[in-house]
Design a protein around this motif. Structure first.
Motif, PDB file in Angstrom:
ATOM      1  N   UNK A   1      23.049   2.416 -33.260  1.00  0.00           N
ATOM      2  CA  UNK A   1      23.630   3.549 -33.985  1.00  0.00           C
ATOM      3  C   UNK A   1      24.631   3.028 -35.012  1.00  0.00           C
ATOM      4  N   UNK A   2      24.530   3.568 -36.201  1.00  0.00           N
ATOM      5  CA  UNK A   2      25.433   3.204 -37.294  1.00  0.00           C
ATOM      6  C   UNK A   2      26.215   4.422 -37.749  1.00  0.00           C
ATOM      7  N   UNK A   3      27.487   4.194 -38.061  1.00  0.00           N
ATOM      8  CA  UNK A   3      28.284   5.215 -38.748  1.00  0.00           C
ATOM      9  C   UNK A   3      28.554   4.687 -40.150  1.00  0.00           C
ATOM     10  N   UNK A   4      28.119   5.434 -41.133  1.00  0.00           N
ATOM     11  CA  UNK A   4      28.286   5.048 -42.535  1.00  0.00           C
ATOM     12  C   UNK A   4      29.419   5.875 -43.126  1.00  0.00           C
ATOM     13  N   UNK A   5      30.398   5.189 -43.695  1.00  0.00           N
ATOM     14  CA  UNK A   5      31.551   5.900 -44.234  1.00  0.00           C
ATOM     15  C   UNK A   5      31.661   5.718 -45.741  1.00  0.00           C
ATOM     16  N   UNK A   6      32.367   6.660 -46.379  1.00  0.00           N
ATOM     17  CA  UNK A   6      32.632   6.552 -47.806  1.00  0.00           C
ATOM     18  C   UNK A   6      33.853   5.668 -48.033  1.00  0.00           C
TER      19      UNK A   6
ATOM     20  N   UNK B   1      22.657   9.906 -50.791  1.00  0.00           N
ATOM     21  CA  UNK B   1      23.549   9.604 -49.663  1.00  0.00           C
ATOM     22  C   UNK B   1      23.910   8.123 -49.652  1.00  0.00           C
ATOM     23  N   UNK B   2      22.932   7.265 -49.949  1.00  0.00           N
ATOM     24  CA  UNK B   2      23.174   5.825 -49.922  1.00  0.00           C
ATOM     25  C   UNK B   2      24.274   5.424 -50.902  1.00  0.00           C
ATOM     26  N   UNK B   3      24.293   6.093 -52.041  1.00  0.00           N
ATOM     27  CA  UNK B   3      25.315   5.775 -53.056  1.00  0.00           C
ATOM     28  C   UNK B   3      26.732   6.044 -52.562  1.00  0.00           C
ATOM     29  N   UNK B   4      26.853   6.954 -51.602  1.00  0.00           N
ATOM     30  CA  UNK B   4      28.184   7.311 -51.085  1.00  0.00           C
ATOM     31  C   UNK B   4      28.700   6.316 -50.038  1.00  0.00           C
ATOM     32  N   UNK B   5      27.803   5.464 -49.530  1.00  0.00           N
ATOM     33  CA  UNK B   5      28.187   4.574 -48.425  1.00  0.00           C
ATOM     34  C   UNK B   5      28.978   3.382 -48.958  1.00  0.00           C
ATOM     35  N   UNK B   6      30.194   3.226 -48.451  1.00  0.00           N
ATOM     36  CA  UNK B   6      31.021   2.064 -48.790  1.00  0.00           C
ATOM     37  C   UNK B   6      31.083   1.072 -47.631  1.00  0.00           C
ATOM     38  N   UNK B   7      30.966   1.574 -46.393  1.00  0.00           N
ATOM     39  CA  UNK B   7      31.054   0.722 -45.212  1.00  0.00           C
ATOM     40  C   UNK B   7      30.081   1.229 -44.152  1.00  0.00           C
ATOM     41  N   UNK B   8      29.442   0.302 -43.446  1.00  0.00           N
ATOM     42  CA  UNK B   8      28.551   0.658 -42.341  1.00  0.00           C
ATOM     43  C   UNK B   8      29.037  -0.021 -41.077  1.00  0.00           C
ATOM     44  N   UNK B   9      29.407   0.795 -40.113  1.00  0.00           N
ATOM     45  CA  UNK B   9      29.932   0.307 -38.843  1.00  0.00           C
ATOM     46  C   UNK B   9      28.905   0.493 -37.739  1.00  0.00           C
ATOM     47  N   UNK B  10      28.723  -0.515 -36.900  1.00  0.00           N
ATOM     48  CA  UNK B  10      28.075  -0.266 -35.623  1.00  0.00           C
ATOM     49  C   UNK B  10      28.983   0.682 -34.845  1.00  0.00           C
TER      50      UNK B  10
ATOM     51  N   UNK C   1      23.551  -8.208 -32.681  1.00  0.00           N
ATOM     52  CA  UNK C   1      22.419  -8.856 -32.012  1.00  0.00           C
ATOM     53  C   UNK C   1      21.556  -7.922 -31.202  1.00  0.00           C
ATOM     54  N   UNK C   2      21.849  -6.634 -31.236  1.00  0.00           N
ATOM     55  CA  UNK C   2      21.170  -5.654 -30.380  1.00  0.00           C
ATOM     56  C   UNK C   2      19.981  -5.035 -31.118  1.00  0.00           C
ATOM     57  N   UNK C   3      18.846  -5.776 -31.177  1.00  0.00           N
ATOM     58  CA  UNK C   3      17.589  -5.341 -31.812  1.00  0.00           C
ATOM     59  C   UNK C   3      17.809  -4.570 -33.120  1.00  0.00           C
ATOM     60  N   UNK C   4      18.736  -5.072 -33.946  1.00  0.00           N
ATOM     61  CA  UNK C   4      19.046  -4.367 -35.193  1.00  0.00           C
ATOM     62  C   UNK C   4      18.120  -4.744 -36.346  1.00  0.00           C
ATOM     63  N   UNK C   5      17.427  -5.896 -36.222  1.00  0.00           N
ATOM     64  CA  UNK C   5      16.660  -6.390 -37.365  1.00  0.00           C
ATOM     65  C   UNK C   5      17.549  -6.981 -38.446  1.00  0.00           C
TER      66      UNK C   5
ATOM     67  N   UNK D   1       9.379  -4.279 -32.833  1.00  0.00           N
ATOM     68  CA  UNK D   1       9.258  -3.261 -33.899  1.00  0.00           C
ATOM     69  C   UNK D   1       9.532  -1.867 -33.335  1.00  0.00           C
ATOM     70  N   UNK D   2      10.738  -1.361 -33.569  1.00  0.00           N
ATOM     71  CA  UNK D   2      11.192  -0.131 -32.920  1.00  0.00           C
ATOM     72  C   UNK D   2      11.631   0.950 -33.905  1.00  0.00           C
ATOM     73  N   UNK D   3      11.256   0.776 -35.188  1.00  0.00           N
ATOM     74  CA  UNK D   3      11.602   1.786 -36.205  1.00  0.00           C
ATOM     75  C   UNK D   3      13.111   2.052 -36.221  1.00  0.00           C
ATOM     76  N   UNK D   4      13.545   3.309 -36.011  1.00  0.00           N
ATOM     77  CA  UNK D   4      14.970   3.636 -36.105  1.00  0.00           C
ATOM     78  C   UNK D   4      15.817   2.902 -35.069  1.00  0.00           C
ATOM     79  N   UNK D   5      15.193   2.488 -33.951  1.00  0.00           N
ATOM     80  CA  UNK D   5      15.936   1.717 -32.955  1.00  0.00           C
ATOM     81  C   UNK D   5      16.307   0.332 -33.470  1.00  0.00           C
ATOM     82  N   UNK D   6      15.614  -0.144 -34.482  1.00  0.00           N
ATOM     83  CA  UNK D   6      16.084  -1.323 -35.217  1.00  0.00           C
ATOM     84  C   UNK D   6      17.139  -0.823 -36.200  1.00  0.00           C
ATOM     85  N   UNK D   7      18.366  -0.700 -35.729  1.00  0.00           N
ATOM     86  CA  UNK D   7      19.353   0.106 -36.461  1.00  0.00           C
ATOM     87  C   UNK D   7      19.652  -0.404 -37.859  1.00  0.00           C
ATOM     88  N   UNK D   8      19.498  -1.714 -38.101  1.00  0.00           N
ATOM     89  CA  UNK D   8      19.711  -2.204 -39.457  1.00  0.00           C
ATOM     90  C   UNK D   8      18.767  -1.557 -40.456  1.00  0.00           C
TER      91      UNK D   8
END
Length: 441
Positions: free
Chosen positions: A83-88, A150-159, A180-184, A130-137
């Motif tokens: 899971x990722x939290x993307x912040x501005x 939405x991507x343009x608004x992201x300044x930081x991505x936190x696990x 290291x948790x199956x993020x890709x 190969x886990x699609x969204x479960x590969x959180x990266x």
């Protein structure tokens, strides 16, 4: 009367959100929990209820700071991964916290693999099935190409664990256990982010990596208390055992997911292992650890609801059942498979299962439940053996929800006769591990 010094831990699972206080001997002295309903994202798919979670955590912590009985000396976070939290740029969430079960467009996924040397080449390099969204990266790749505004608004991505630490400290960091948790994201050969991270302009969004036992400070209004950076829950659950055990062992950490961790298995992943959802984690020091995963908690929930409905049994009935060797032998002798699994793929392990469940032909609930757990533990045994091959251990600890399931534990004992199976002394292992991490000198 003086207050008891304690370490506070928020243990955030997908289902239960828990708060613990541990004394200086790391004994639990207080706990509370909440369940929060999912919130639809912009595609009307359920997402993590981030704002209500933040509100509950901050309120709970401030109340604990005012406790007449306890004085909080340390704080840390244990949290489910993928899971990722993307912040501005102001540190506010710029997107929903997308659920790892959210569909990933097949054509986009295929394009990603083509750009990165093919599916299995990429998976082996990143130790990520190969886990699609479960590969959180890959969620960042998904946002970049399906939601460019939405991507343009992201300044930081936190696990997720590090976002919770940021919420309390204002400090931006990353840690190995989440990366290291199956993020890709991580190239295990290069011991650095995979080249796609730079090619897609992702690295600049990821905060700097610091050691897992790093201590920050909570914000002044939250007491200026030494605070950990958060830890991925399965890696955290391993820590109490590593500290206590001197001989090789494996850990089966159970809940929504069943994660079998063999910290003594350093072998490279094979294609077969990747197909069966084996991967590497990174330890808090950045060392690879081989694990296998099964979605057994969700499968159990689904099948038991069906059984209750059919047999008109009250909730909680299975919890009252004890293991019967006679009944086990009876269901084991049946040559007919009864369970069509909803969330698991027995065929990946070379195990047959029917296209439709036929447990309704069994006359009573207990035998039907035994049939289900028998077939479930066949799968679980196969997954465990994947991480014990080439690195055998004499003991397997079971913690989490299934360690209290007598039928599950006893069937594993029958199916793994060479391994001593020990229900855990650490029922809140992930929270305890997070507490230990900030208490280490």
């Amino acid at each position: 009367m003086s207050k008891i010094p304690v370490t506070a831990v928020f243990d955030i699972g997908k289902t239960n959100k828990k708060f613990f206080l541990f004394d200086d001997k790391l004994a639990e002295v207080h706990s509370s929990y909440i369940r929060l309903d999912a919130i639809p994202d912009e595609d009307n798919f359920p997402s993590e209820p981030l704002a209500p979670l933040e509100e509950w955590m901050l309120t709970t912590f401030k109340e604990a700071l005012q406790s007449p009985d306890y004085e909080i000396k340390l704080l840390n976070f244990s949290c489910h991964g993928a899971s990722f939290v993307h912040t501005d740029e102001n540190g506010n969430p710029a997107t929903p916290l997308y659920d790892y079960l959210k569909p990933f467009p097949e054509d986009l996924l295929n394009r990603f693999y083509e750009e990165n040397g093919g599916k299995m080449t990429f998976c082996r390099a990143t130790s990520s099935p190969p886990l699609a969204m479960l590969n959180s990266g890959l969620q960042l790749y998904f946002i970049k190409y399906t939601k460019p505004e939405l991507f343009k608004k992201i300044a930081h991505s936190f696990h997720f664990p590090q976002y919770l630490s940021f919420l309390f400290t204002g400090e931006m960091v990353s840690d190995y256990t989440s990366i290291g948790c199956h993020t890709g994201l991580w190239d295990y050969e290069a011991n650095d982010y995979h080249e796609w991270v730079d090619r897609e302009g992702i690295r600049k969004l990821l905060p700097p990596i610091v050691p897992g036992n790093t201590l920050l400070k909570t914000k002044p209004e939250l007491g200026n208390i030494p605070c950990g950076i958060g830890v991925h829950d399965s890696s955290s659950a391993l820590l109490p055992y590593i500290e206590q055990e001197k001989e090789p062992f494996a850990l089966l950490s159970t809940g929504t997911w069943s994660i079998c961790i063999n910290p003594f298995n350093k072998t490279k992943l094979t294609k077969k292992e990747l197909k069966c959802d084996c991967l590497h984690f990174l330890s808090i020091k950045g060392d690879p650890i081989k694990i296998s995963r099964l979605f057994i908690g969700e499968e159990h929930k689904y099948q038991v609801e069906k059984l209750y409905e059919h047999f008109k049994m009250p909730l909680g009935t299975y919890k009252k059942l004890k293991f019967s060797a006679e009944l086990y032998e009876k269901v084991k002798k049946s040559e007919v498979k009864r369970i069509h699994f909803q969330h698991l793929k027995p065929e990946d392990y070379g195990i047959d299962h029917p296209t439709e469940s036929t447990w309704h032909l069994i006359p009573e609930f207990t035998e039907a439940y035994y049939s289900f757990i028998h077939e479930l533990t066949d799968l679980q045994t196969a997954a465990i053996k994947l991480v014990l091959d080439n690195a055998p251990v004499g003991r397997l600890f079971i913690d989490g929800g299934f360690n209290a399931n007598d039928i599950f534990v006893e069937m594993l004992r029958k199916k793994l006769p060479g391994v001593k199976i020990i229900p855990s002394d650490f029922p809140n292992g992930s929270a305890l591990g997070a507490a230990m991490l900030v208490s280490m000198d």
